[in-house]
Design an enzyme around this catalytic site. Sequence first.
Site, PDB file in Angstrom:
ATOM      1  N   HIS A 374       0.819  -1.212   0.000  1.00  0.00           N
ATOM      2  CA  HIS A 374       0.000   0.000   0.000  1.00  0.00           C
ATOM      3  C   HIS A 374       0.854   1.263   0.000  1.00  0.00           C
ATOM      4  CE1 HIS A 374      -3.703   1.964  -0.017  1.00  0.00           C
ATOM      5  NE2 HIS A 374      -4.238   1.573   1.120  1.00  0.00           N
ATOM      6  N   ASP A 378      -2.300   2.211  -4.519  1.00  0.00           N
ATOM      7  CA  ASP A 378      -3.520   2.636  -3.834  1.00  0.00           C
ATOM      8  C   ASP A 378      -4.632   1.621  -4.074  1.00  0.00           C
ATOM      9  OD1 ASP A 378      -2.316   4.963  -2.931  1.00  0.00           O
ATOM     10  OD2 ASP A 378      -2.860   6.072  -4.753  1.00  0.00           O
TER      11      ASP A 378
END
Length: 403
Positions: A374, A378
């Site tokens: 992450h 995204d």
Amino acid sequence: MATEVKVPVLGESITEATLGEWLKQPGDAVALDEPVASLETDKVTVEVGAPAAGVMGEHAVKVGDTVEVGAMIATIEAGGAAAATPAAAPVAPAPVAEPTGDAAPAALSPSVRRAVLETGVDPSTVTGTGKDGRLTKDDVLAAASTPAAAAPAAPAASVGTSLPSAATSGARKEERVRMTRLRQTVAKRLKDAQNTAAMLTTFNDVDMTAVIEARARYKDLFEKKHGVRLGFMGFFVKAACLALKDVPSVNAQIDGDEIVYHDYADISVAVSAPNGLVVPVIRDADQLSVAGIEKTIGDFGRRAKDGTLKMEDMKGGTFTISNGGVFGSLMSTPIINPPQSAVLGLHRIEDRPVVKNGQIVARPMMYLALSYDHRLIDGREAVTFLVALKNAIEDPTRILIDL
């Protein structure tokens, strides 16, 4: 005069290995370049060839010992004199009696020995499918699953005697087996990935109807023309390459405070090997046809089983696909293969009720799982990637027209 058998150069930055098994025992005749031992490295198993023809001399190290590149591990004696007085071989824990004579299989590896002990299968009755006819763990387990492979009955006890058993005595056993170097490395890398990356997993599902129909329609012609079976992985690798073009961050990696983007797709595919999972790389998968991908995967599978994958087969890789579905997995959260930033998990196909055109119908569905870092990817990008992959699988024409 004796010739030393030394640990060969194992690859860039690899300085040591673990002696996995001896393929030749003291006193055995040895031909030039014939494998005499196997070494387990961080990534693959490497066979050590004989530097000269002769007779196997004394083993200088035992199975499980760590050896450095260039170290002497055994000797090969000239002529046949050494055959009369072979040096004593190291005693391995919990040895398994092996058949002798022309029908005897090659030396059993530790994993095969353990499988023989656990199943009671007589190794002399099993045909080996490994390199040079050697038995593999899968051979033993397959033999154990057939009624004919049942362990021979114990001889009847004479009158007035009794045979103790674990069931009647309540004995409980434990076995300690040293982790292979490959397993140690896998464990360390996976834990490092969890500690370093901000991992998150996003799911989707895909209707496999179109791919299953295409495979059924063309599999015979495909195999006749290309000499390889048409599987599902070829479709998924091509679909993944299309999705990676749409979402390049999934194909990128973090290097310090920089992001490295790749304009090519080197796809790592998880393959089951006797000593654990290995991840060879399909180079420039985006430039290959489905047939080229299937041929490459088939070759990886054979060489993984034989233990002949090389270091260069494992290097690099920009994205990984792992298929737990072949083992029956319904859903999972795969772990990233550093320094890559994402891994796609495939799962088993099963009929489930879905709504199509307002009607509830049964469709062969598969869950997809994308685990990703992450820090770089995204949630929107992860979902976009999965949707692009799903669209390509549900409408394989997209793969042909690069859509």
